[in-house]
Scaffold this motif. Structure first.
Motif, short mmCIF file in Angstrom:
data_model
loop_
_atom_site.label_atom_id
_atom_site.label_comp_id
_atom_site.label_asym_id
_atom_site.label_seq_id
_atom_site.Cartn_x
_atom_site.Cartn_y
_atom_site.Cartn_z
N GLU A 1 0.84 -1.20 0.00
CA GLU A 1 0.00 0.00 0.00
C GLU A 1 0.87 1.25 0.00
OE1 GLU A 1 -3.24 0.15 -0.20
OE2 GLU A 1 -3.55 -2.01 -0.10
N ILE A 2 1.95 1.20 0.79
CA ILE A 2 2.75 2.41 1.01
C ILE A 2 3.62 2.72 -0.20
CG2 ILE A 2 4.65 3.34 2.40
CD1 ILE A 2 3.40 1.71 4.75
N ILE A 3 4.26 1.70 -0.77
CA ILE A 3 5.20 1.96 -1.86
C ILE A 3 4.50 2.58 -3.07
CG2 ILE A 3 6.79 0.86 -3.50
CD1 ILE A 3 7.70 -0.94 -1.19
N PRO A 4 3.36 2.04 -3.56
CA PRO A 4 2.70 2.71 -4.68
C PRO A 4 2.27 4.14 -4.34
CG PRO A 4 1.80 0.53 -4.38
CD PRO A 4 2.67 0.79 -3.21
N THR A 5 1.81 4.35 -3.08
CA THR A 5 1.34 5.69 -2.73
C THR A 5 2.45 6.72 -2.92
OG1 THR A 5 -0.17 4.75 -1.13
CG2 THR A 5 0.33 7.08 -0.90
N PHE A 6 3.66 6.38 -2.46
CA PHE A 6 4.71 7.39 -2.50
C PHE A 6 5.59 7.27 -3.74
CE2 PHE A 6 3.55 7.07 1.99
CZ PHE A 6 3.05 8.35 2.11
N ALA A 7 5.41 6.22 -4.52
CA ALA A 7 6.03 6.21 -5.84
C ALA A 7 5.08 6.86 -6.83
CB ALA A 7 6.36 4.79 -6.27
#
Lengths: 198, 308, 652, 93
Positions: C296-302
């Protein structure tokens, strides 16, 4: 609460559907529970220490009686659910009562069997084999006992409240539980008793 | 800030690698026998291979982080929507599978090696030593030589040794890192460990499996010596050491720590090891006597415990 | 043993007495505080009897944080004891108790509630549901877990802690070698908490299968929900094994059976075997939700969609199966032949393949992205290399012949901390930082958060990498002391320093929470990170009913679509909403369970029988109870929506 | 009265009695271990399947995919646990 009248009562609300699926998943967990007990039993079956072996203590007559009782009760609870779907309250209750009586008889024979084992020197503390045997049988017996109480309470609720979405749902779930106990017994009958006496 | 961390990490990596390859080799990576050699080779092989993987992952990570950080991108850049690519995913699955297959082959081969008489010694008759643990000691019985020692082990070099392991009490694990990996010693069965020393020397041995309050000090010393020296020691023991009586043995296995001691005769005669199958009926008689034997020890152990 | 002797701590020390006083005073302070501020009624109405998944989640979170500190103190005590040769800070018995409780607390009472907190808080929001499938069962799950946790934690002041390791191998854990009640605590407390966890599993599988928003097919679920689904599947099939195992252990200790004893046919290896039949899947129960959070976190901040959604799902499904095929790698040295070892060695290494796929997918998600280094992202970026290191050492350990040398050494300890800390703990902290604004309505301070992440990582590397080396140098695990001549002292000192730095990181975390409560702005709106999935589509704070109108979903990132591609999430009119009623029964029943557990531990049979009847009575009461829940009227919903939307507009 | 005894369930019950009798042959006749175990395995699993399908109505709703998957999954893991344990603790010791 939305009630869908095109479906049998036990499926008629969303909540009821959730409960039935949830119970199926619980049965999945129960399969693992009994599988673990079987694992322990098969591993320890030959580790009899100073105690008797299975072939020495098993008796075919009580086992056969238990099997017939439980098989029949599984049949009658199935008829009970069928009657419930025909909306026949009296017949449903009748089949429930027959089921519970058969279950009680099963429990009676099992208690006789346990006292017999203790009597012939195969008590719980005798060896790893007896511990695994009595724990496996005991867990099944405990499930039956709980089932008897549960079924009895549902019976009272059907009597008092009639066949409503709630009571129908509870009855259906109870029938799943009861059939499942029968399945477990089939495995106990085949792989503990018959294999042990083979 | 970020740069500083990188330097710290780098210094750490350097320190670690110097320690790894440094002056005193680590016990496991300094094998003195064929089994330990097999294991050390496997370990080094896997370390290099795995290091390669870590480096690749790290390189890709650093590359994408530097290239695609927001501050390196135009303000209005909108990252594309990419579902995935079958070829890329096939590579990501394929290469690990190849590595796993390779390591599996190595692993299976080594498995059979460490479970057999050490390589190069197949033609020799192995020396059988029963190593049994009690809280918190090791008893070594040499049935061939009719000798028993406590907390130390003399072995001839260049001869395969077959350890028969069992325990009076909790599960312990017999481990001489420089000669080979460990194996459990348990109370109801015998496990076998094949080792050999290909040079003389003194090695550390210990119980590696947690076994209660005295576990940390549950160690023993291993000395590998030339066959001639070994023979000399055997003879010396037969001349000087007292005989191991049943009473003495009962005393020895009581919980506690002891120094080294040596006896002639072994406890195997009056306290047979658990070399039987619990199930089969033909060994039932033997088993009975054994179980009673056991009960005696056990009740003593319990008393000892509650006195503490 | 005399009846009252059993309640005394068998190996008291100054530390234990000090903690007794400390615990006593804290309890007193809490009770006095609640009474003084007249909060008992509030506590009962809003928290103890609640069936709201969000509140239950928060209670799981509080338990997990509490236990994180308890387990952390245990950990740092161990590192300090070993930092010098022949250290006398702890004696052998006390050290054994400390590492046993450290293991149990960290795995079962810290990591488990932490992931269950995320299940509870996020899953219903992510799938657009009003609550979980069985809200009251959910409350019962929590309270059973809580009582199990409480029971385990009183062990060291009443009767003594378990001291046979978190694995509690028999016969060491049997009556013969563990004479105090410590191991009874282990058997009973974990049993009670485990029943709660099993019910959580059933609850969430049903929730995810049946309560997804319209349009959300299985392959359109957010990745965290997928990971939660798979983890709960593993829970449902692994925890019954633990139930049976602990029951057999309890019978051996309390009723004199011979499952694992040394005579009468008992088999100590069966315990080790069944323990890991549960224990290995348990590891994946912890790590998969962590993977979900990173996804969830990686796509959000990429600022990009997750690369390889299908292969992510496939790899988790494969892991869920394989996790049940590998347990014997925990005891390659138990004497089974090379055939069995080879089978389990290969199946273990096979797990590396799906796990590797996930690592590569995260890397490719960063590719062509627009990466922002927020605190949650920093944790995720640190996670990838550190976890890879832990993963590859896992492959090394899977080579069974080599494992004869790694087994029971500090190398193993280094390995599993290396997967659990960057894998699970980082994910929990990243997820906590990420979802903090959704839960509490304000952000944690970013600067302090990044300091925490870096400090934790440096501490972690210093604390655990040296163990790989001492392990290869022959340092066995669980040794309370060693002599100067072994040469372990330098690296163990480094380890202790690292552990101390990790402790500082956790202090920073607490300070960050305090600081942010005081100074963080409250006008952050409902989507401060510009995130992608449904949980961000509702208001902050989340209203009781989650969504006024059930959202319509058309892709894996419904909220992102609604923001960027004009997808309409909320179609239709507000209707009255059916909600479950609060109930005190789960709490009361769990309290009875607590007393039952206590009675079993100390073999007080009359009390055990009475409480057992009490438990059955609670179940009977539940069976007869008529509770159809309640409705929230349209007006009430509209008013709430207006109020919350107002707050949001102010923020924007 | 007749509608209370649907033919499907009556037949199912009769069939399960037959299976029980077949399983009993293991006890009453002299079979080799392999044949005996085969008979037991077949009768037990057929009978379990019969209960699930005929009496428990596993396939009657749109959840039947989840229900069957759940059972297959449980069965697979149960068998792996049982045989894996036997491999480790009994057969390959």
């Amino acid at each position: 609460m939305k009630v869908d009248n095109s479906l049998p009562l036990e499926y008629s609300t969303e909540e009821n559907n959730l409960k039935i699926l949830g119970f199926w998943i619980f049965i999945g967990a129960e399969i693992m529970l009994f599988a673990t007990l079987f694992t322990a039993y098969f591993t320890l079956v030959n580790r009899t220490g100073n105690g008797p072996t299975g072939a020495e203590i098993f008796e075919i007559t009580p086992v056969l009686i238990e099997t017939i009782l439980l098989l029949t009760s599984s049949f009658t609870i199935g008829l009970g659910i069928h009657a419930m779907r025909l909306n026949k309250k009296k017949a449903t209750m009748g089949f429930f009562i027959v089921t519970l009586i058969l279950g009680l008889a099963f429990l009676g024979v099992e208690i006789y069997e346990f006292t017999h084992y203790v009597h012939v020197g195969a008590g719980l503390q005798v060896s790893a084999f007896t511990a695994a045997l009595l724990t496996t049988l005991g867990t099944h017996g405990l499930h039956v006992t709980l089932g008897l109480f549960w079924g009895f309470f549902i019976l009272l609720q059907i009597k008092k409240r009639g066949l409503t979405p709630e009571t129908a749902n509870k009855s259906f779930i109870f029938s799943l539980y009861w059939h499942f106990l029968d399945i477990i017994w089939i495995f106990i009958f085949s792989f503990i008793y018959l294999k042990g006496m083979m | 800030m970020k740069l500083k961390m990188k330097w710290i990490l780098l210094t750490m990596v350097i320190t670690i690698s110097t320690v790894l390859t440094g002056c005193e080799p680590l016990l496991v990576l300094d094998p003195k026998g064929p089994q330990a050699k097999t294991q050390a080779d496997d370990i080094m092989l896997s370390i290099w291979l795995m290091l390669g993987i870590v480096v690749v992952v790290l390189a890709i990570l650093v590359f994408v982080l530097l290239k695609y950080r927001a501050s390196n991108q135009p303000k209005d850049y909108e990252p594309p929507h990419i579902e995935g690519n079958h070829l890329v995913e096939a590579i990501c699955v394929g290469i690990p599978i190849l590595i796993v297959i390779f390591l599996s082959i190595v692993s299976v081969k080594s498995n059979y090696e460490v479970e057999a008489t050490p390589a190069g010694y197949e033609d020799q008759e192995p020396l059988i030593i029963y190593a049994s643990s009690s809280n918190w000691k090791w008893h070594f019985s040499y049935p061939e030589e009719n000798i028993e020692t406590v907390n130390y082990l003399y072995i001839p070099e260049d001869r395969p040794i077959e350890f028969k392991l069992y325990s009076y009490g909790p599960i312990t694990s017999f481990w001489i890192p420089q000669l080979g990996g460990q194996k459990y010693a348990m109370s109801d069965m015998i496990t076998t460990l094949h080792l050999a020393a290909d040079q003389p020397g003194e090695f550390m041995g210990r119980n590696a499996n947690f076994s209660g309050a005295g576990f940390a000090e549950n160690t023993f010393e291993v000395t590998a010596m030339t066959p001639a020296e070994y023979q000399e020691w055997v003879e010396e023991v037969h001349e000087t050491a007292p005989r191991l009586t049943e009473e003495k043995f009962e005393e020895l296995i009581e919980p506690g720590h002891l120094g080294r001691s040596t006896y002639t005769g072994t406890h195997l005669e009056f306290a047979p090891p658990p070399e039987h199958d619990h199930g089969s009926s033909d060994t039932e008689v033997e088993e009975d006597s054994h179980s009673e034997d056991h009960e005696k020890h056990d009740s003593q152990d319990t008393n000892e415990h509650s006195n503490h | 043993m005399d009846f009252f002797d059993r309640f005394a701590v068998p190996h008291p020390s100054f530390l234990i007495y000090a903690s007794m006083v400390g615990i006593g005073l804290t309890m007193l302070a809490i009770v006095v505080g609640i009474t003084y501020f007249k909060k008992w009624g509030y506590l009962w109405r809003e928290w103890i009897t609640t069936v709201d998944h969000k509140r239950i989640g928060i209670m799981y979170l509080l338990s997990a944080l509490l236990m994180l500190f308890r387990g952390g103190v245990d950990g740092i005590m161990m590192r300090y004891q070993l930092s010098m040769p022949e250290n006398t800070f702890l004696d052998s018995q006390h050290y054994n108790e400390v590492f046993t409780t450290h293991g149990v607390v960290m795995i079962l009472f810290m990591a488990m509630p932490f992931i269950i907190f995320f299940f509870n808080y996020l899953v219903p929001l992510q799938i657009g549901a009003r609550d979980v499938a069985f809200p009251r069962l959910n409350a019962l799950s929590f309270w059973l877990f809580f009582m199990g946790m409480g029971l385990f934690n009183i062990s060291f002041i009443v009767g003594g802690s378990p001291d046979a390791g978190w694995t509690s191998y028999f016969p060491l854990a049997g009556n013969e070698f563990s004479t105090s009640v410590g191991t009874n605590y282990y058997m009973i407390a974990i049993q009670i908490a485990g029943i709660g966890t099993l019910m959580t599993g059933i609850n969430f599988i049903t929730t995810i299968l049946k309560m997804r928003a319209p349009g959300m097919t299985l392959m359109k679920m957010p990745m965290f929900t997928w990971s939660a689904f798979i983890a709960n599947v593993i829970i449902v099939f692994a925890f019954p094994v633990l139930t049976v195992l602990l029951a057999m252990g309890t019978m051996d200790r309390l009723f004199g059976t011979n499952f694992f004893t040394t005579d009468n046919g008992g088999m100590d290896m069966l315990w080790a075997n069944l323990f890991w039949v549960w224990g290995h899947p348990e590891v994946y129960i912890l790590i998969l939700p962590a993977f979900g959070l990173y996804s969830e976190i990686i796509p959000t901040f990429a600022r990009r969609n997750l690369y390889g959604y299908t292969s992510m799902v496939a790899s988790m499904v494969i892991i869920s199966l394989l996790s049940f095929f590998v347990w014997a790698h925990h005891f390659f040295t138990m004497g089974q032949g090379p055939l069995a070892n080879s089978i389990f060695s290969i199946s273990t290494m096979a797990i590396a393949v799906p796990t590797g796929v996930k690592i590569f997918n995260w890397l490719f998600t960063l590719w062509k992205g627009k990466i922002e280094f927020t605190t949650p992202m920093l944790y995720s970026v640190l996670f990838i290399p550190l976890f890879t290191l832990g993963g590859v050492t896992g492959v090394m350990l899977a080579m069974s012949a080599a494992d004869y040398q790694y087994h029971n050494t500090m190398f193993l300890v280094a390995h599993f901390h290396n997967v659990i800390i960057p894998g699970v703990v980082y994910a929990m902290l990243a997820g906590l930082t990420f979802y903090w604004p959704k839960i509490f309505g304000f952000m944690l301070n970013e600067r302090l958060g990044k300091w925490t992440a870096w400090t934790l990582s440096i501490g972690f590397v210093l604390a655990f990498i040296p163990m790989y080396i001492t392990g290869l140098d022959g340092q066995a695990r669980r040794m309370y002391t060693y002599s100067e001549s072994t040469g372990f002292s330098l690296l163990n000192m480094v380890s202790f320093v690292g552990a101390a730095i990790m402790a500082i990181a956790f202090v920073l975390l607490v300070y960050n929470i305090y600081y942010s409560i005081r100074y963080s702005p409250r006008n952050i709106g409902s989507d401060p990170w510009d995130a992608r999935s449904l949980e961000w589509a509702t208001h902050t704070p989340v209203p009781e009913y989650n969504f006024a109108i059930t959202p319509q979903v058309a892709s894996t990132q419904a909220f992102w679509d609604s923001k960027k591609n004009g997808h309409e999430l909320f179609k239709g009119d507000i209707e009255k909403i059916h909600m479950p009623n609060n109930s005190g029964l789960p709490f009361i029943m769990s309290c009875i369970f607590f007393v039952f557990g206590f009675a079993m531990i100390f073999s007080i049979w009359p009390l055990a029988i009475i409480t057992l009847i009490g438990i059955l009575a609670c179940m009977t009461y539940r069976s007869f109870e008529k509770d159809h829940g309640r409705y929230i009227s349209v007006e009430e919903i509209k008013e709430t929506e207006k109020r919350l939307r107002g707050a949001k507009n102010e923020g924007r | 009265m007749k509608e209370l005894f649907p033919i499907k369930q009556v037949m199912g019950f009769a069939f399960s009695l037959v299976l029980t009798v077949v399983a009993l042959l293991v006890y009453f006749t002299d079979m080799s271990y392999t044949v005996g175990m085969t008979v037991l395995l077949v009768t037990a699993f057929v009978q379990a399947g019969l209960q699930v399908v005929v009496f428990m109505h596993a396939g009657e709703t749109k959840d039947k995919g989840s229900i069957y998957l759940n059972i297959y999954y449980a069965l697979l893991i149960a068998l792996v646990t049982i045989f894996g344990t036997l491999l480790v603790l009994v057969w390959d010791m």
